[in-house]
Each structure stands twice: as C-alpha cells, then as structure tokens.
Design a protein around this motif. Sequence first.
Motif, short mmCIF file in Angstrom:
data_model
loop_
_atom_site.label_atom_id
_atom_site.label_comp_id
_atom_site.label_asym_id
_atom_site.label_seq_id
_atom_site.Cartn_x
_atom_site.Cartn_y
_atom_site.Cartn_z
N UNK A 6 0.90 5.53 0.97
CA UNK A 6 0.19 6.58 1.70
C UNK A 6 0.83 7.93 1.40
N UNK A 35 4.92 7.29 1.45
CA UNK A 35 5.19 6.28 2.46
C UNK A 35 4.61 4.95 1.98
N UNK A 83 -1.17 12.88 5.11
CA UNK A 83 -2.50 13.12 5.68
C UNK A 83 -3.62 12.45 4.87
N UNK A 84 -3.33 11.33 4.30
CA UNK A 84 -4.32 10.59 3.52
C UNK A 84 -4.39 9.15 4.01
N UNK A 85 -5.43 8.47 3.58
CA UNK A 85 -5.50 7.04 3.84
C UNK A 85 -4.56 6.29 2.93
N UNK A 86 -4.58 4.99 3.04
CA UNK A 86 -3.70 4.16 2.22
C UNK A 86 -4.37 3.76 0.92
N UNK A 106 0.85 -1.18 0.00
CA UNK A 106 0.00 0.00 0.00
C UNK A 106 0.89 1.24 0.00
N UNK A 156 3.84 0.85 2.56
CA UNK A 156 3.64 -0.18 3.57
C UNK A 156 3.49 -1.54 2.93
N UNK A 167 -4.24 0.90 -2.21
CA UNK A 167 -3.76 -0.42 -2.60
C UNK A 167 -2.92 -0.34 -3.87
#
Lengths: 118, 115
Positions: free
Chosen positions: B38, B88, B41-44, B36, B90, B46
Amino acid sequence: GAVVSQHPSRVICKSGTSVKIECRSLDFQATTMFWYRQFPKKSLMLMATSNEGSKATYEQGVEKDKFLINHASLTLSTLTVTSAHPEDSSFYICSARTSGRRGTGELFFGEGSRLTVL
Amino acid sequence: AQSVAQPEDQVNVAEGNPLTVKCTYSVSGNPYLFWYVQYPNRGLQFLLKYITGDNLVKGSYGFEAEFNKSQTSFHLKKPSALVSDSALYFCAVRVMDTGGFKTIFGAGTRLFVKA
C-alpha cells in the motif's frame, strides 16, 4: 490486473449526515465484494462481505444499521455511512475478488475513500 | 483463532541491499497466503500469493516469498531494494468462515529504503 474503482476518494461531511461510497469492478464481474476500514497506522479491518443480490454479511461489532451495504449488480457495491459522527472518520477501502478455484483468487482493491466527519 | 502476524512495525534497509519482511500465520488446514503493498492514501496492490506447489513464489516488482510449513512463515523478500519500494506491506491469509472465504490481514510493516 483487474480494476476496481472507488468513489469519492475524499469526502467531508457534517455530523448527522449520510455519505455514500461506491465501489465498481470495471473489467470483471464480482459476485462478492469486501468493505474494509483502516485506521491511521493500523491494519485493515474487515467490516462486511457484500454479496450480489443478497444481504451483506457483517463482521462482529460492525453496526449493520449504521453501515448500509447494497450490492445491486455484479459490478457495483455501495457503502452508506448513516448519521455519520466524527468517530466514523476513517479510510474506507473496498475490494473484489476475481474468479478462481475456490478461495484462491486474489483481491483487487479500490483506491480508498477518506471520510472526514466534522 | 486463525490469524496472521507481522512482528516488525518497520524495516529499514539501504538501497541495493536485500530486504526481508516477516510474516507468520496460524490457520487450520492448508493456508492460502498473500502479500499486498500500500502506497500513501491508496488502496492495496497484490504482490504475490501461495496456494500450492513450489514453496518459493515469485511476484510483482521483483518480490518473492517463501512458504515454510514447519515454521508457519511466509516471509517477503527482494534481493536488491529500491527507494521506490518504500511503502506499507501487508501479509494476509485467506480463511473459510461461515459466510464463505474471507481475507485476514496482518498489522502491516512499513518499509523504508534509504538511498
């Protein structure tokens, strides 16, 4: 991809008050949603798994009386931070999983809610 | 314990160069692996996943990842980095728990792409 909406994106509240964060799946039904907490420069910590029509499953160390989760419909889960304190300030992110062969569906995330407790 | 590790806090790469973001995992049974991304200041979002089949998985925005069972790795790669790839990243593994499947995330790797 599927859309998950989270509201509010930012909230500032006084210590001792309660704050509700909503997570909606807009174009699919989500029987299961997940709530994560993200600390600055840290990974996501799973707080709880929210199951439609039943009680949430909380991870070890997460206070269920402080972080109330309600998943009343297939498209809405809410997280209520009760009696918030400054240490509860964080970025909270919800996610929902699309259907798929058992365990294979990807997660779709809301935009996150930044909570600041004064 | 089932876990996923991202050994690098940060990766720096020049635009146009290939990039690799490393991920290793430890799970019992066959792993379900995900990447994922990011933005601030946002969601992740896919990127890609490995469930079964070909070890090389192609995903969004030109990213790909190679599943290596012997090395228990699932490194994210892109042949030519863009400045807009800075974010970022993940790595995650889906595991079975008493309450059902849940996703465990690595610590994240910050990618900086310089123009």
